[in-house]
Design a protein around this motif. Structure first.
Motif, mmCIF file in Angstrom:
data_model
loop_
_atom_site.group_PDB
_atom_site.id
_atom_site.type_symbol
_atom_site.label_atom_id
_atom_site.label_comp_id
_atom_site.label_asym_id
_atom_site.label_seq_id
_atom_site.Cartn_x
_atom_site.Cartn_y
_atom_site.Cartn_z
ATOM 1 N N SER A 1 0.934 -1.084 0.015
ATOM 2 C CA SER A 1 -0.204 -0.021 -0.064
ATOM 3 C C SER A 1 0.836 1.297 -0.062
ATOM 4 N N SER A 2 2.132 1.242 0.423
ATOM 5 C CA SER A 2 2.996 2.297 0.273
ATOM 6 C C SER A 2 3.551 2.437 -1.043
ATOM 7 N N GLY A 3 3.108 1.646 -1.862
ATOM 8 C CA GLY A 3 3.843 1.730 -3.370
ATOM 9 C C GLY A 3 5.186 1.609 -3.557
ATOM 10 N N GLY A 4 6.072 1.177 -2.589
ATOM 11 C CA GLY A 4 7.556 1.009 -2.867
ATOM 12 C C GLY A 4 7.765 -0.458 -3.355
ATOM 13 N N ALA A 5 7.126 -1.372 -3.029
ATOM 14 C CA ALA A 5 7.523 -2.846 -3.373
ATOM 15 C C ALA A 5 6.349 -3.575 -4.000
ATOM 16 N N GLY A 6 6.360 -4.913 -3.918
ATOM 17 C CA GLY A 6 5.472 -5.549 -4.281
ATOM 18 C C GLY A 6 5.119 -5.423 -5.863
ATOM 19 N N VAL A 7 3.616 -5.909 -6.134
ATOM 20 C CA VAL A 7 3.207 -5.729 -7.634
ATOM 21 C C VAL A 7 3.456 -4.253 -7.921
ATOM 22 N N VAL B 1 -0.090 -11.689 -10.775
ATOM 23 C CA VAL B 1 -1.247 -12.595 -10.292
ATOM 24 C C VAL B 1 -1.008 -12.036 -8.616
ATOM 25 N N VAL B 2 -1.749 -11.423 -7.978
ATOM 26 C CA VAL B 2 -1.789 -10.980 -6.484
ATOM 27 C C VAL B 2 -1.985 -12.361 -5.633
ATOM 28 N N ALA B 3 -0.800 -12.550 -4.940
ATOM 29 C CA ALA B 3 -0.638 -13.327 -3.942
ATOM 30 C C ALA B 3 -1.355 -13.336 -2.596
ATOM 31 N N ALA B 4 -1.004 -11.737 -2.407
ATOM 32 C CA ALA B 4 -1.295 -11.634 -0.892
ATOM 33 C C ALA B 4 -1.575 -9.788 -1.054
ATOM 34 N N VAL B 5 -2.528 -9.359 -0.010
ATOM 35 C CA VAL B 5 -2.447 -8.054 0.198
ATOM 36 C C VAL B 5 -2.016 -7.646 1.471
ATOM 37 N N THR B 6 -1.112 -6.590 1.359
ATOM 38 C CA THR B 6 -0.483 -6.180 2.608
ATOM 39 C C THR B 6 -0.869 -4.620 3.005
ATOM 40 N N ALA B 7 -1.182 -4.568 4.335
ATOM 41 C CA ALA B 7 -1.064 -3.049 4.823
ATOM 42 C C ALA B 7 0.236 -2.783 5.319
ATOM 43 N N GLN B 8 0.837 -1.914 4.481
ATOM 44 C CA GLN B 8 2.346 -1.133 5.019
ATOM 45 C C GLN B 8 2.691 0.022 4.633
ATOM 46 N N ASP B 9 3.332 0.705 5.365
ATOM 47 C CA ASP B 9 3.698 1.947 5.142
ATOM 48 C C ASP B 9 5.263 1.799 5.021
ATOM 49 N N THR B 10 6.070 3.099 5.008
ATOM 50 C CA THR B 10 7.254 3.299 5.030
ATOM 51 C C THR B 10 7.986 2.814 6.639
ATOM 52 N N THR B 11 7.114 2.648 7.531
ATOM 53 C CA THR B 11 7.788 2.305 8.754
ATOM 54 C C THR B 11 7.648 0.658 8.920
ATOM 55 N N GLY B 12 6.836 -0.073 8.427
ATOM 56 C CA GLY B 12 6.561 -1.402 8.299
ATOM 57 C C GLY B 12 5.378 -1.984 8.045
ATOM 58 N N VAL B 13 5.330 -3.396 8.083
ATOM 59 C CA VAL B 13 3.990 -4.009 7.690
ATOM 60 C C VAL B 13 2.927 -3.914 9.124
ATOM 61 N N ARG B 14 1.840 -3.552 8.540
ATOM 62 C CA ARG B 14 0.765 -3.497 9.642
ATOM 63 C C ARG B 14 0.041 -5.161 9.461
ATOM 64 N N ALA B 15 -0.323 -5.570 8.475
ATOM 65 C CA ALA B 15 -1.127 -6.698 8.151
ATOM 66 C C ALA B 15 -0.746 -7.467 6.916
ATOM 67 N N VAL B 16 -1.033 -8.587 6.869
ATOM 68 C CA VAL B 16 -0.888 -9.518 5.494
ATOM 69 C C VAL B 16 -2.034 -10.185 5.303
#
Length: 231
Positions: free
Chosen positions: A14-20, A37-52
């Motif tokens: 969700s921070s746009g830096g990594a992933g798909v 192909v989306v294998a997971a949805v993460t909630a993350q920002d520049t400070t860390g991962v909040r949920a997967v």
């Protein structure tokens, strides 16, 4: 002439830096058509991962079928695969293509993103069929320090910046793009390194977010719309 088609199988960021998102931007910059192909949805920002949230297996299969049956990608690049079942699926369905495996096990923030079962599935099923794997030092250790000419242990660039979130994704996506263009691995690897270095330099003085900012996925000289164009 049609561009080569490359598939990323990964998670969102969700921070746009990594992933798909990072993968598709990199593919576009390097002249290949990106599919996903989306294998997971993460909630993350520049400070860390909040949920997967792993995507249900049957939905991952349906996405993969849709791309493989219709667009026939030359190369496949993997990121966060989230479950051992998806790791095995990729090994079974994508071994006959150029396969770049970025074993996303640990985030830049230090968050652990893969269970022991996922790590075991990488070792037993996916790494043996990969064209090349691109773990960072922590992931290389977690995988049991696998040997072989097809393992490139990645490191951060030499650019002085804290805007490096997504470096591994960008590097492996660039590597897949160059391989899809028909470049051999010995040539593609330094080209991918150089691409990442350019992008790190481009965003080195950004101040996006409160933590480790994203790797730049802009082109070197983006066209900013003028007021007349916006109107």
């Amino acid at each position: 002439m049609n561009p080569p088609v490359v598939l990323t199988i990964a998670g969102t960021d969700s921070s746009g830096g990594a992933g798909v998102g990072a993968d598709l931007a990199t593919f576009a910059a390097l002249g290949v058509h990106g599919t996903c192909v989306v294998a997971a949805v993460t909630a993350q920002d520049t400070t860390g991962v909040r949920a997967v949230h792993p995507i249900p297996y049957d939905v991952v299969v349906a996405q993969l079928d849709a791309v493989l049956d219709d667009l026939d990608p030359v190369a496949v690049k993997t990121g966060m695969l989230a479950t051992p079942e998806v790791v095995r699926l990729v090994a079974e369905r994508c071994a006959d293509r150029v396969l770049v495996v970025d074993p996303v096990l640990v985030a830049t923030s230090g968050a652990v993103l893969a269970s022991a079962a996922v790590v075991a599935a990488y070792r037993e099923h996916l790494l043996p069929v990969a064209t090349v794997a691109t773990p960072n030092a922590e992931e290389f250790a977690a995988l049991g320090r696998p040997g072989g000419a097809n393992v490139l242990v990645t490191r951060g660039g030499d650019i002085a910046t804290t805007n490096d979130h997504g470096t591994g994704c960008t590097h492996s996506a660039a590597l897949a793009a160059y391989l899809a263009h028909g470049v051999d691995l010995a040539t593609a690897a330094p080209l991918a390194d150089a691409f990442v270095a350019r992008q790190l330099h481009l965003g080195s003085d950004w101040t996006l977010g409160r933590g480790r900012g994203p790797v730049a996925h802009l082109l070197a000289h983006p066209h900013a719309p003028t007021q007349g164009e916006i109107a």
